[in-house]
Design a protein around this motif. Structure first.
Motif, mmCIF file in Angstrom:
data_model
loop_
_atom_site.group_PDB
_atom_site.id
_atom_site.type_symbol
_atom_site.label_atom_id
_atom_site.label_comp_id
_atom_site.label_asym_id
_atom_site.label_seq_id
_atom_site.Cartn_x
_atom_site.Cartn_y
_atom_site.Cartn_z
ATOM 1 N N ASP A 38 -10.011 8.462 -14.149
ATOM 2 C CA ASP A 38 -10.863 8.145 -13.005
ATOM 3 C C ASP A 38 -11.262 6.676 -13.002
ATOM 4 O O ASP A 38 -11.385 6.057 -11.945
ATOM 5 C CB ASP A 38 -12.112 9.020 -13.026
ATOM 6 N N PHE A 39 -11.472 6.110 -14.178
ATOM 7 C CA PHE A 39 -11.800 4.684 -14.277
ATOM 8 C C PHE A 39 -10.630 3.835 -13.777
ATOM 9 O O PHE A 39 -10.806 2.925 -12.956
ATOM 10 C CB PHE A 39 -12.127 4.334 -15.731
ATOM 11 N N TYR A 40 -9.424 4.156 -14.265
ATOM 12 C CA TYR A 40 -8.254 3.375 -13.862
ATOM 13 C C TYR A 40 -7.922 3.601 -12.396
ATOM 14 O O TYR A 40 -7.467 2.673 -11.707
ATOM 15 C CB TYR A 40 -7.063 3.735 -14.738
ATOM 16 N N ALA A 41 -8.123 4.799 -11.894
ATOM 17 C CA ALA A 41 -7.850 5.075 -10.484
ATOM 18 C C ALA A 41 -8.756 4.234 -9.590
ATOM 19 O O ALA A 41 -8.302 3.654 -8.591
ATOM 20 C CB ALA A 41 -8.043 6.559 -10.189
ATOM 21 N N ALA A 42 -10.040 4.139 -9.943
ATOM 22 C CA ALA A 42 -10.977 3.342 -9.147
ATOM 23 C C ALA A 42 -10.674 1.857 -9.257
ATOM 24 O O ALA A 42 -10.843 1.109 -8.288
ATOM 25 C CB ALA A 42 -12.405 3.620 -9.607
ATOM 26 N N ALA A 43 -10.224 1.417 -10.429
ATOM 27 C CA ALA A 43 -9.943 -0.005 -10.612
ATOM 28 C C ALA A 43 -8.647 -0.432 -9.912
ATOM 29 O O ALA A 43 -8.551 -1.560 -9.417
ATOM 30 C CB ALA A 43 -9.862 -0.332 -12.102
ATOM 31 N N LEU A 44 -7.670 0.464 -9.847
ATOM 32 C CA LEU A 44 -6.368 0.098 -9.286
ATOM 33 C C LEU A 44 -6.271 0.347 -7.789
ATOM 34 O O LEU A 44 -5.504 -0.338 -7.107
ATOM 35 C CB LEU A 44 -5.258 0.873 -10.007
ATOM 36 N N HIS A 45 -7.020 1.298 -7.281
ATOM 37 C CA HIS A 45 -6.889 1.644 -5.860
ATOM 38 C C HIS A 45 -7.142 0.460 -4.928
ATOM 39 O O HIS A 45 -6.373 0.242 -3.984
ATOM 40 C CB HIS A 45 -7.822 2.801 -5.503
ATOM 41 N N PRO A 46 -8.191 -0.356 -5.144
ATOM 42 C CA PRO A 46 -8.393 -1.497 -4.246
ATOM 43 C C PRO A 46 -7.240 -2.501 -4.286
ATOM 44 O O PRO A 46 -6.981 -3.188 -3.291
ATOM 45 C CB PRO A 46 -9.687 -2.136 -4.760
ATOM 46 N N LEU A 47 -6.553 -2.593 -5.416
ATOM 47 C CA LEU A 47 -5.450 -3.543 -5.543
ATOM 48 C C LEU A 47 -4.198 -3.062 -4.835
ATOM 49 O O LEU A 47 -3.205 -3.797 -4.763
ATOM 50 C CB LEU A 47 -5.152 -3.795 -7.023
ATOM 51 N N LEU A 48 -4.212 -1.841 -4.338
ATOM 52 C CA LEU A 48 -3.073 -1.282 -3.616
ATOM 53 C C LEU A 48 -3.384 -1.093 -2.127
ATOM 54 O O LEU A 48 -2.564 -0.520 -1.407
ATOM 55 C CB LEU A 48 -2.669 0.066 -4.233
ATOM 56 N N THR A 49 -4.549 -1.561 -1.692
ATOM 57 C CA THR A 49 -4.966 -1.421 -0.300
ATOM 58 C C THR A 49 -5.005 -2.799 0.346
ATOM 59 O O THR A 49 -5.648 -3.720 -0.186
ATOM 60 C CB THR A 49 -6.357 -0.764 -0.213
ATOM 61 N N LEU A 50 -4.348 -2.950 1.490
ATOM 62 C CA LEU A 50 -4.243 -4.258 2.138
ATOM 63 C C LEU A 50 -5.610 -4.828 2.479
ATOM 64 O O LEU A 50 -5.874 -6.015 2.239
ATOM 65 C CB LEU A 50 -3.390 -4.138 3.402
ATOM 66 N N GLN A 51 -6.500 -3.986 3.034
ATOM 67 C CA GLN A 51 -7.820 -4.487 3.419
ATOM 68 C C GLN A 51 -8.573 -5.032 2.221
ATOM 69 O O GLN A 51 -9.198 -6.103 2.296
ATOM 70 C CB GLN A 51 -8.634 -3.378 4.081
ATOM 71 N N ASP A 52 -8.517 -4.304 1.098
ATOM 72 C CA ASP A 52 -9.230 -4.768 -0.093
ATOM 73 C C ASP A 52 -8.608 -6.040 -0.649
ATOM 74 O O ASP A 52 -9.321 -6.963 -1.052
ATOM 75 C CB ASP A 52 -9.227 -3.670 -1.170
ATOM 76 N N ILE A 53 -7.304 -6.107 -0.697
ATOM 77 C CA ILE A 53 -6.646 -7.287 -1.240
ATOM 78 C C ILE A 53 -7.026 -8.529 -0.446
ATOM 79 O O ILE A 53 -7.399 -9.574 -1.001
ATOM 80 C CB ILE A 53 -5.118 -7.092 -1.244
ATOM 81 N N ASP A 102 -12.767 -3.504 9.593
ATOM 82 C CA ASP A 102 -12.083 -4.267 8.540
ATOM 83 C C ASP A 102 -11.416 -5.504 9.126
ATOM 84 O O ASP A 102 -11.475 -6.597 8.543
ATOM 85 C CB ASP A 102 -11.037 -3.387 7.856
ATOM 86 N N ALA A 103 -10.764 -5.342 10.271
ATOM 87 C CA ALA A 103 -10.080 -6.466 10.904
ATOM 88 C C ALA A 103 -11.072 -7.558 11.307
ATOM 89 O O ALA A 103 -10.817 -8.750 11.102
ATOM 90 C CB ALA A 103 -9.293 -5.977 12.112
ATOM 91 N N ALA A 104 -12.215 -7.155 11.871
ATOM 92 C CA ALA A 104 -13.222 -8.132 12.275
ATOM 93 C C ALA A 104 -13.798 -8.867 11.062
ATOM 94 O O ALA A 104 -14.062 -10.078 11.124
ATOM 95 C CB ALA A 104 -14.339 -7.441 13.056
ATOM 96 N N THR A 105 -13.963 -8.154 9.954
ATOM 97 C CA THR A 105 -14.482 -8.789 8.737
ATOM 98 C C THR A 105 -13.479 -9.790 8.177
ATOM 99 O O THR A 105 -13.850 -10.889 7.747
ATOM 100 C CB THR A 105 -14.806 -7.721 7.686
ATOM 101 N N ALA A 199 -5.754 -15.158 10.998
ATOM 102 C CA ALA A 199 -4.636 -14.647 11.794
ATOM 103 C C ALA A 199 -4.312 -13.203 11.426
ATOM 104 O O ALA A 199 -4.011 -12.378 12.303
ATOM 105 C CB ALA A 199 -3.407 -15.539 11.592
ATOM 106 N N VAL A 200 -4.370 -12.877 10.134
ATOM 107 C CA VAL A 200 -4.153 -11.504 9.703
ATOM 108 C C VAL A 200 -5.203 -10.582 10.299
ATOM 109 O O VAL A 200 -4.905 -9.490 10.798
ATOM 110 C CB VAL A 200 -4.145 -11.412 8.160
ATOM 111 N N GLY A 201 -6.462 -11.005 10.260
ATOM 112 C CA GLY A 201 -7.516 -10.203 10.855
ATOM 113 C C GLY A 201 -7.338 -10.009 12.346
ATOM 114 O O GLY A 201 -7.576 -8.916 12.881
ATOM 115 N N LEU A 202 -6.895 -11.073 13.034
ATOM 116 C CA LEU A 202 -6.679 -10.964 14.477
ATOM 117 C C LEU A 202 -5.546 -9.977 14.799
ATOM 118 O O LEU A 202 -5.666 -9.172 15.734
ATOM 119 C CB LEU A 202 -6.373 -12.348 15.041
ATOM 120 N N MET A 203 -4.483 -10.040 14.012
ATOM 121 C CA MET A 203 -3.371 -9.108 14.245
ATOM 122 C C MET A 203 -3.799 -7.672 13.962
ATOM 123 O O MET A 203 -3.455 -6.758 14.714
ATOM 124 C CB MET A 203 -2.184 -9.496 13.361
#
Length: 211
Positions: A38-53, A102-105, A199-203
């Protein structure tokens, strides 16, 4: 006679290898049963999500571009925001923010980088904490009833701390905001990167609204 001894040694080596593999399997099962997954899942999940990256990286660059005296506070504020957002999502059953938020942020962070605004420390802290709240709530969607909440929160906070610290440090080394003006080519490069983030956020906003 020599062949017999060689065969015996080979058999012994194979037996030892099998024993080691068996012990490795037992150790791995012990780690899983301790729910460190569960620790590794929480730590790695944001690194695999475009919005978080994009968001975490842009926030780290923003912190580094403003200098160490201001940016270092985000090392603490952002992980606290992640924990608070995750806790609010669990206790209040909040839904993850829609893609347009997420896009606006992302667009807003990109514009802050592109314009090189010198945000006051209080405003910068509010931006970091608000972003942490939003992304912490978004990562709560990965929870299942069997999840160890303490390990999951620790993993998410650790990931936020590590990402912000590393990105901020690399930006400080590259940007040198304490010694070089924003008009230097290094400052221009950071501003150009902010334009790409915007530009990424606008798209993303356009795609989410079209959907």
């Amino acid at each position: 006679m020599r062949n017999v001894h060689l065969s015996t040694r080979v058999s012994t080596a194979l037996l030892a290898a099998l024993l080691l593999l068996t012990q490795a399997g037992v150790a791995d099962a012990h780690i899983v049963s301790a729910r460190l997954g569960d620790f590794y899942a929480a730590a790695l999940h944001p690194l695999l999500t475009l919005q978080d990256i994009v968001l975490w990286g842009a926030l780290g660059v923003l912190a580094g571009s403003l200098g160490a005296a201001r940016g270092r506070w985000l090392v603490v504020i952002f992980p606290l925001g992640l924990c608070a957002g995750l806790g609010l999502a669990i206790t209040m059953n909040l839904a993850p923010p829609p893609p347009v938020v997420d896009a606006a942020t992302i667009l807003g962070l990109g514009l802050l980088l592109a314009t090189a605004l010198r945000l006051p420390l209080a405003v910068l802290g509010l931006v970091a904490f608000g972003l942490g709240l939003m992304r912490g709530a978004a990562n709560a969607g990965e929870l299942v009833p069997q999840t160890d909440l303490l390990l999951y929160v620790a993993g998410l906070a650790t990931a936020g701390y590590v990402v912000i610290t590393l990105v901020m440090a690399l930006t400080l080394i590259f940007r040198r905001p304490d010694t070089e003006p924003v008009s230097h080519w290094r400052g221009i490069a950071v501003r150009a990167a902010g334009g790409w983030v915007a530009a990424v956020g606008l798209m993303m906003a356009g795609l989410s609204l079209a959907a």
